[in-house]
Motif scaffolding. Structure first.
Motif, PDB file in Angstrom:
ATOM      1  N   LEU A 190       0.830  -1.201   0.000  1.00 35.79           N
ATOM      2  CA  LEU A 190       0.000   0.000   0.000  1.00 35.79           C
ATOM      3  C   LEU A 190       0.863   1.249   0.000  1.00 35.79           C
ATOM      4  CD1 LEU A 190      -3.024  -0.684   2.376  1.00 35.79           C
ATOM      5  CD2 LEU A 190      -3.041  -0.230  -0.086  1.00 35.79           C
ATOM      6  N   LYS A 191       1.965   1.184   0.764  1.00 38.31           N
ATOM      7  CA  LYS A 191       2.788   2.363   0.938  1.00 38.31           C
ATOM      8  C   LYS A 191       3.569   2.734  -0.329  1.00 38.31           C
ATOM      9  CE  LYS A 191       5.865   4.656   3.971  1.00 38.31           C
ATOM     10  NZ  LYS A 191       6.740   4.585   5.131  1.00 38.31           N
ATOM     11  N   ILE A 193       2.900   1.597  -3.502  1.00 37.98           N
ATOM     12  CA  ILE A 193       2.171   1.202  -4.719  1.00 37.98           C
ATOM     13  C   ILE A 193       2.374   2.162  -5.881  1.00 37.98           C
ATOM     14  CG2 ILE A 193      -0.029   2.332  -4.059  1.00 37.98           C
ATOM     15  CD1 ILE A 193      -1.300  -0.393  -5.181  1.00 37.98           C
ATOM     16  N   ASN A 194       2.596   3.467  -5.577  1.00 35.88           N
ATOM     17  CA  ASN A 194       2.754   4.439  -6.673  1.00 35.88           C
ATOM     18  C   ASN A 194       4.213   4.640  -7.082  1.00 35.88           C
ATOM     19  OD1 ASN A 194      -0.003   4.812  -6.713  1.00 35.88           O
ATOM     20  ND2 ASN A 194       0.066   6.536  -5.280  1.00 35.88           N
TER      21      ASN A 194
HETATM   22  C1  LIG Z   1      -1.341   6.447  -5.197  1.00 37.51           C
HETATM   23  O1  LIG Z   1      -1.950   7.150  -6.247  1.00 37.51           O
HETATM   24  C2  LIG Z   1      -3.367   7.191  -6.147  1.00 37.51           C
HETATM   25  C3  LIG Z   1      -3.905   7.864  -7.426  1.00 37.51           C
HETATM   26  O2  LIG Z   1      -3.142   8.978  -7.772  1.00 37.51           O
HETATM   27  C4  LIG Z   1      -3.745   7.975  -4.878  1.00 37.51           C
HETATM   28  O3  LIG Z   1      -5.137   8.031  -4.736  1.00 37.51           O
HETATM   29  C5  LIG Z   1      -3.133   7.250  -3.676  1.00 37.51           C
HETATM   30  O4  LIG Z   1      -3.381   7.984  -2.478  1.00 37.51           O
HETATM   31  C6  LIG Z   1      -1.653   7.073  -3.850  1.00 37.51           C
HETATM   32  N1  LIG Z   1      -1.172   6.253  -2.790  1.00 37.51           N
HETATM   33  C7  LIG Z   1      -0.070   6.534  -2.078  1.00 37.51           C
HETATM   34  C8  LIG Z   1       0.311   5.592  -1.001  1.00 37.51           C
HETATM   35  O5  LIG Z   1       0.609   7.545  -2.299  1.00 37.51           O
END
Ligand SMILES: *[C@@H]1O[C@H](CO)[C@@H](O)[C@H](O)[C@H]1NC(C)=O
Ligand SMILES: *[C@@H]1O[C@H](CO)[C@@H](O)[C@H](O)[C@H]1NC(C)=O
Length: 258
Positions: A190-191, A193-194
């Motif tokens: 989760l942490k 993922i982006n």
């Molecule tokens: C990852 O990206 C999504 C869409 O931009 C966002 O909603 C989410 O909060 C982000 N997650 C993190 C852990 O930064």
């Protein structure tokens, strides 16, 4: 008389009929020859720990067999037990243990090799046997060399590297961001993922396809194998918003396309 003769033949018949069913008890069975056995043909040891290579004599008739051990490294054999003495690379570092085992007191990485136990028994029908054992000595990794770029521009790719050459078997690499281990695949976390990183645990590479602000922080790498692990000290990687110089150059080149 006739009855005596008939009974004589009956006895004779039974004697020859049953004779082969009973084993001969007149001879003590003779050993067919010297036969060796080992508990492990492939032995793993830790560096700076004792290790015993077993050469067990399964059968033998000769009283004082000749025992020899050879070490074979890169195809070249050398004696390590010869004429009832430890010799060569193992001198003062090993001893022979009954029946023909070799006990190494304190294994080192240079002991990684093949070892051959050879037993000659002149009074045996088969008067020679040998057994090959391969020994691999595990070595703890030392502090790896890490390279972390000091600053990176958002959206660009960058690679962090980690290298350790002593550990055996070759270590696997783990990367830490602000003291938290980066999961092998960011998609499973989760942490992270982006984040766009790819870790290669075999080569030590940590590659970002597109750096984000969130990727900034302190990085260190850990090299780890079965015997232990070691890590480099943390290094800071900054991630800057815009590459002012890049935009400036793009403007001049007339290819502004945002
Ligand atoms: C990852 O990206 C999504 C869409 O931009 C966002 O909603 C989410 O909060 C982000 N997650 C993190 C852990 O930064
Ligand atoms: C084994 O050898 C190493 C290096 O020579 C030495 O530092 C260590 O103390 C030895 N260990 C034992 C148990 O003798």
């Amino acid at each position: 008389i006739i009855i005596t003769i008939i009974s004589f033949y009956i006895i004779l018949f039974y004697f020859f009929y049953f004779l082969p069913l009973f084993p001969s008890t007149g001879h003590i069975p003779v050993s067919v020859g010297v036969t060796l056995r080992t508990t492990d043909k492939v032995v793993w040891a830790n560096e700076f720990e004792p290790i015993e290579l077993t050469c067990l004599i399964e059968s033998i008739s000769t009283n004082n067999p000749r025992i020899e051990w050879k070490k074979i490294k890169n195809g070249a054999p050398s004696y390590v037990y010869f004429q009832n003495k430890i010799a060569g690379d193992l001198e003062h570092r090993a001893k022979l243990r009954e029946p023909a085992n070799i006990l190494i007191f304190n294994a080192t990485r240079s002991d990684t090799a093949e070892y051959r136990c050879e037993v000659a028994a002149i009074d045996d029908q088969r008067d020679f046997d040998e057994i090959l054992i391969s020994l691999a000595v595990r070595v703890k990794p030392v502090v790896p060399q890490c390279s972390v770029p000091e600053s990176v521009t958002v959206g660009t790719s960058t690679e962090l590297q980690c290298l350790e050459n002593e550990g055996f078997p070759a270590p696997q690499y783990h990367w830490f961001h602000n003291n938290e281990e980066l999961p092998q695949d960011p998609k499973n976390s989760l942490k992270f993922i982006n984040s766009s990183y790819i870790i290669n645990p075999d080569t030590g590479s940590l590659k970002f396809r597109r750096a984000r602000k969130e990727d900034a922080g302190e990085y260190y790498c850990q090299a780890k194998n079965d015997v232990g692990n070691a890590q480099c000290s943390p290094q800071m990687m900054e991630v800057y918003d815009v590459d002012i110089l890049g935009i400036f150059l793009k403007c001049f080149g007339g290819v502004v396309n945002l």
